[in-house]
Design a protein around this motif. Sequence first.
Motif, PDB file in Angstrom:
ATOM      1  N   THR A  13      -2.522 113.535  54.669  1.00 60.59           N
ATOM      2  CA  THR A  13      -1.365 113.697  55.534  1.00 60.59           C
ATOM      3  C   THR A  13      -1.406 112.461  56.805  1.00 60.59           C
ATOM      4  OG1 THR A  13      -3.147 114.969  56.819  1.00 60.59           O
ATOM      5  CG2 THR A  13      -1.801 116.357  55.492  1.00 60.59           C
ATOM      6  N   TRP A  15       2.323 120.454  55.203  1.00 59.37           N
ATOM      7  CA  TRP A  15       1.979 119.791  54.054  1.00 59.37           C
ATOM      8  C   TRP A  15       1.012 120.586  53.188  1.00 59.37           C
ATOM      9  CZ3 TRP A  15       3.967 115.194  53.384  1.00 59.37           C
ATOM     10  CH2 TRP A  15       4.891 114.734  54.409  1.00 59.37           C
ATOM     11  N   TYR A  46       3.635 122.061  51.007  1.00 59.56           N
ATOM     12  CA  TYR A  46       4.265 121.177  49.995  1.00 59.56           C
ATOM     13  C   TYR A  46       3.447 120.899  48.859  1.00 59.56           C
ATOM     14  CZ  TYR A  46       7.438 119.479  53.659  1.00 59.56           C
ATOM     15  OH  TYR A  46       8.432 119.586  54.842  1.00 59.56           O
ATOM     16  N   TRP A  75       2.434 111.640  56.418  1.00 63.49           N
ATOM     17  CA  TRP A  75       3.250 112.663  57.184  1.00 63.49           C
ATOM     18  C   TRP A  75       4.532 112.060  57.890  1.00 63.49           C
ATOM     19  CZ3 TRP A  75       4.501 112.471  62.557  1.00 63.49           C
ATOM     20  CH2 TRP A  75       4.227 111.311  63.258  1.00 63.49           C
TER      21      TRP A  75
END
Length: 275
Positions: free
Chosen positions: A177, A232, A235, A181
């Motif tokens: 991340t 995240w 995802y 990000w």
Amino acid sequence: MSLSRFSINQMTVRQLSLPELVDACGELGVSNVALWREPVREYGVEAAAKLVRDAGLGVTTLCRGGFLTAVGPAERAKALADNRAAVDEAAALGTDTLVLVSGGLPAGSKDLRGARERIADALAELGPYAEEHGVRLAIEPLHPMFASDRCVVSTLTQALDLAERFPAHQVGVTVDTYHVWWDDRAPAEIARAGAGGRIHIFQLADWVTPLPEGVLNGRGQIGDGAVDMREWQGYVEAAGYTGPIEVELFNDGLWARDGREVLAETARRFVAHTE
């Protein structure tokens, strides 16, 4: 979320010796660790493997291989030999994933494309070797601020463009991340990686500002910065990833504190900011 998928990256609590880390994990009910080559080598690879195995700890990854952008034949041969040694160490430790930080531009060079092609050339040799040892190579894209000196692979797009030249069981990617990000293409690239079975590890770290003078050590504790960890996680899980989730923090402030306290805090933050 419970701690069942939580893996503490050794760098997060580098002030702990390996035996201290193993002991602290046992006290907190942490069942996974991600190890780094330097402290493992210092302790002894076989001794480290026995230590974590006897403690019942899983080793999610070994970090790091890579630095594959050198031009000269001698330098390239040295880098390949070091990466083969990293594969051997990963196999000995019982992990199936070696994280790769690809390397920056060679001194005096401005040729990003050429550097990336040399990475591909190296992967063509290292991928089959890793497969023989039951190890996957996980290319980690680093934030673009590291492109010149540390990693010419800056996005998941670039990482996948390299990885997809090779079988997924040889080469995939690391999704961290801290490094992705900011990239609005990253969610689609995570889906692409998942469709190809190439998400080899998922790592969490937060982005805090202002960045410290030593930018490399600026990764924030989960929940202290700008990154929505649940977003995240969503995802990668929508892409089919169900594996361990590492927390890898380079942070001088955390390293100055008691390591057991930092580990306990990190475990609490993980539970609070994942689902």
